[in-house]
Motif scaffolding. Structure first.
Motif, PDB file in Angstrom:
ATOM      1  N   GLY A 170       0.818  -1.207   0.000  1.00  0.00           N
ATOM      2  CA  GLY A 170       0.000   0.000   0.000  1.00  0.00           C
ATOM      3  C   GLY A 170       0.857   1.263   0.000  1.00  0.00           C
ATOM      4  O   GLY A 170       0.473   2.288  -0.541  1.00  0.00           O
ATOM      5  N   ASP A 201      -6.231   1.479  -4.399  1.00  0.00           N
ATOM      6  CA  ASP A 201      -7.178   1.979  -3.401  1.00  0.00           C
ATOM      7  C   ASP A 201      -7.879   3.256  -3.876  1.00  0.00           C
ATOM      8  O   ASP A 201      -9.088   3.408  -3.717  1.00  0.00           O
ATOM      9  N   GLY A 236      -8.129  -2.499  -3.030  1.00  0.00           N
ATOM     10  CA  GLY A 236      -7.437  -3.437  -3.927  1.00  0.00           C
ATOM     11  C   GLY A 236      -8.235  -4.695  -4.223  1.00  0.00           C
ATOM     12  O   GLY A 236      -8.566  -4.972  -5.387  1.00  0.00           O
ATOM     13  N   GLY A 286       1.149  -6.598  -0.355  1.00  0.00           N
ATOM     14  CA  GLY A 286      -0.295  -6.766  -0.512  1.00  0.00           C
ATOM     15  C   GLY A 286      -0.777  -6.943  -1.947  1.00  0.00           C
ATOM     16  O   GLY A 286      -1.620  -7.799  -2.223  1.00  0.00           O
ATOM     17  N   ASN A 336      -2.744 -10.138  -5.758  1.00  0.00           N
ATOM     18  CA  ASN A 336      -3.603  -9.965  -6.942  1.00  0.00           C
ATOM     19  C   ASN A 336      -3.479 -11.162  -7.901  1.00  0.00           C
ATOM     20  O   ASN A 336      -2.392 -11.489  -8.368  1.00  0.00           O
ATOM     21  N   ASP A 366      -0.096  -8.027   4.995  1.00  0.00           N
ATOM     22  CA  ASP A 366       0.629  -7.901   6.262  1.00  0.00           C
ATOM     23  C   ASP A 366       0.319  -9.052   7.236  1.00  0.00           C
ATOM     24  O   ASP A 366      -0.840  -9.426   7.406  1.00  0.00           O
TER      25      ASP A 366
HETATM   26  O1  KG4 Z   1       1.443  -5.107   2.202  1.00  0.00           O
HETATM   27  P1  KG4 Z   1       0.092  -4.647   2.587  1.00  0.00           P
HETATM   28  O2  KG4 Z   1      -0.850  -5.632   3.229  1.00  0.00           O
HETATM   29  O3  KG4 Z   1       0.190  -3.418   3.561  1.00  0.00           O
HETATM   30  C1  KG4 Z   1       1.186  -2.444   3.426  1.00  0.00           C
HETATM   31  O4  KG4 Z   1       2.329  -2.714   3.856  1.00  0.00           O
HETATM   32  O5  KG4 Z   1       0.858  -1.416   2.778  1.00  0.00           O
HETATM   33  O6  KG4 Z   1      -0.568  -4.020   1.268  1.00  0.00           O
HETATM   34  C2  KG4 Z   1      -1.844  -3.451   1.277  1.00  0.00           C
HETATM   35  C3  KG4 Z   1      -2.191  -3.029  -0.144  1.00  0.00           C
HETATM   36  C4  KG4 Z   1      -3.476  -2.203  -0.198  1.00  0.00           C
HETATM   37  O7  KG4 Z   1      -3.255  -1.075  -1.000  1.00  0.00           O
HETATM   38  C5  KG4 Z   1      -4.459  -3.177  -0.841  1.00  0.00           C
HETATM   39  O8  KG4 Z   1      -5.488  -2.530  -1.557  1.00  0.00           O
HETATM   40  C6  KG4 Z   1      -3.562  -3.984  -1.740  1.00  0.00           C
HETATM   41  O9  KG4 Z   1      -2.389  -4.171  -0.978  1.00  0.00           O
HETATM   42  N1  KG4 Z   1      -4.137  -5.284  -2.110  1.00  0.00           N
HETATM   43  C7  KG4 Z   1      -4.464  -5.636  -3.379  1.00  0.00           C
HETATM   44  C8  KG4 Z   1      -5.027  -6.927  -3.306  1.00  0.00           C
HETATM   45  N2  KG4 Z   1      -5.016  -7.329  -1.997  1.00  0.00           N
HETATM   46  C9  KG4 Z   1      -4.459  -6.308  -1.286  1.00  0.00           C
HETATM   47  N3  KG4 Z   1      -4.319  -4.965  -4.535  1.00  0.00           N
HETATM   48  C10 KG4 Z   1      -4.740  -5.584  -5.646  1.00  0.00           C
HETATM   49  N4  KG4 Z   1      -5.308  -6.809  -5.683  1.00  0.00           N
HETATM   50  C11 KG4 Z   1      -5.468  -7.524  -4.540  1.00  0.00           C
HETATM   51  N5  KG4 Z   1      -6.014  -8.740  -4.575  1.00  0.00           N
END
Ligand code: KG4
Ligand code: ZN
Length: 343
Positions: A137, A167, A180, A268, A272, A300
């Motif tokens: 994110g 987002d 996401g 995150g 996808n 996370d």
């Molecule tokens: O790594 P993470 O869990 O937290 C941070 O360290 O930021 O990443 C969160 C990000 C969010 O922007 C979320 O919308 C995105 O990862 N995300 C996705 C998916 N699952 C989570 N983006 C696209 N497709 C997904 N399936």
């Protein structure tokens, strides 16, 4: 060595036990999605307070579930940055205090190093060297990884991170936080080919990213077309394809530039499905190997923190007992984990 890992950098309270002999013994993630949903994004103060309320019970439940007594914990690892300072402080204060009480060492873990090492928890871990595509994110990075703590930044986002772009575009399409996964679900119903979004910065050399223009492109597309469910799905589809394509093009470029044949996907956005599918297809087409953590370890979690901390503690890394966290923390500042590196 059994290490308790604690992740509280943003909106997940993650706890885990990693053991050098047994591997991942157990992990739990408490998501704050319901807490922040009504505000359309993470409210830092609410995040900190919820970590305070949930962290100790999460650890207690984890110990109960795994049957591991406190006395079997040999070290405590906690995320010390980058992230929300208040949220980080909860995990850091808890982790350091617990380690002090148990008379075991504690180690401050870099959140992006933890993401980067997460594939090491899988049955077939990647071998060094590899190129890591870290997409979360807050960050989008391509990193050449020679070993633990030996990181060379190849490229990064100059504006919005990939997750942030997901987002923000999701919000434009009327989807609720976290955007996401919601955008990806809508994109699955979209028709390919109706809209085409640009692939930013792929027409020039270099490994940096820029995703903020895609959000503006989405805004204009939404404004210029009828507001119906199929149109929104078609826009989501075109946006997702553009992000995935851009990430894939730059990743292949990074492999070519470094001569490394292994790509690791984490963070995150690594959850996808379209991105994972595209990279798997490329593995068949080219002489490259692609590794990613399971979907639950892409977002996370405490497991990746326990693992990263365990590697550093096993190498004898020692730290002063102060409780310090960092909102910003360049990955390149990390040193390899030697006993005398940090003193
Ligand atoms: O790594 P993470 O869990 O937290 C941070 O360290 O930021 O990443 C969160 C990000 C969010 O922007 C979320 O919308 C995105 O990862 N995300 C996705 C998916 N699952 C989570 N983006 C696209 N497709 C997904 N399936
Ligand atoms: Zn993360």
């Amino acid at each position: 060595m059994m290490v308790l890992g604690i992740e509280t950098s943003c909106d997940e309270t993650g706890v885990a036990l990693y053991d050098t002999d047994r591997g991942l013994v157990g992990h739990r993630v408490h998501s704050q999605v319901a807490l922040h949903a009504q505000y359309g994004g993470v409210v830092p103060e609410l995040a900190s307070r919820d970590h305070v309320a949930k962290l100790a019970p999460q650890v207690r439940t984890l110990l109960g579930e795994t049957g591991v007594p406190l006395k079997d914990i040999h070290g405590v690892a906690y995320t010390a940055g980058p992230g929300l300072v208040g949220a980080l402080l909860v995990g850091a204060a808890f982790g350091r205090s617990l380690a002090l009480a148990l008379k075991v060492p504690a180690v401050a873990v870099h959140h992006m190093e933890a993401h980067l090492l997460a594939p090491m928890l899988e049955a077939e871990p990647p071998a060094f060297p590899f190129v890591a595509l870290l997409v979360s994110g807050g960050h989008t990075m391509l990193v050449a990884v020679e070993g633990v703590g030996r990181y060379r930044l190849l490229g990064e986002s100059l504006d919005d991170a990939a997750g942030e772009a997901f987002d923000k575009t999701a919000s434009l399409l009327g989807l609720s936080y976290p955007g996401g996964p919601a955008l990806a679900a809508l994109a699955a119903k979209g028709n390919p080919g109706r809209f085409r979004f640009p692939r930013p910065r792929t027409d020039r050399p270099g490994l940096d990213f820029s995703f903020s223009g895609l959000k503006t492109f989405a805004l204009h597309t939404v404004r210029d077309h009828p507001d119906d469910e199929q149109t929104r799905a078609d826009i989501a589809r075109a946006f997702e394809e553009a992000v995935v394509d851009t990430l894939v093009i730059k990743s292949l470029r990074a492999l070519d530039a470094t001569g490394i044949d292994t790509l690791v996907l984490s963070g995150g956005v690594g959850a996808n499905r379209r991105l994972r599918r595209r990279l798997s297809e490329l593995e068949l087409e080219r002489a490259i190997k692609v590794c990613y953590p399971s979907v639950e370890l892409c977002t996370d979690n405490g497991a990746m923190v326990a693992y990263a901390g365990c590697v550093r503690l096993s190498a004898g890394q020692k730290e002063t007992p102060g409780i310090e966290v960092r909102a910003r923390w360049p990955l390149a500042e990390l040193a390899a984990p030697t006993a005398d590196a940090l003193g």
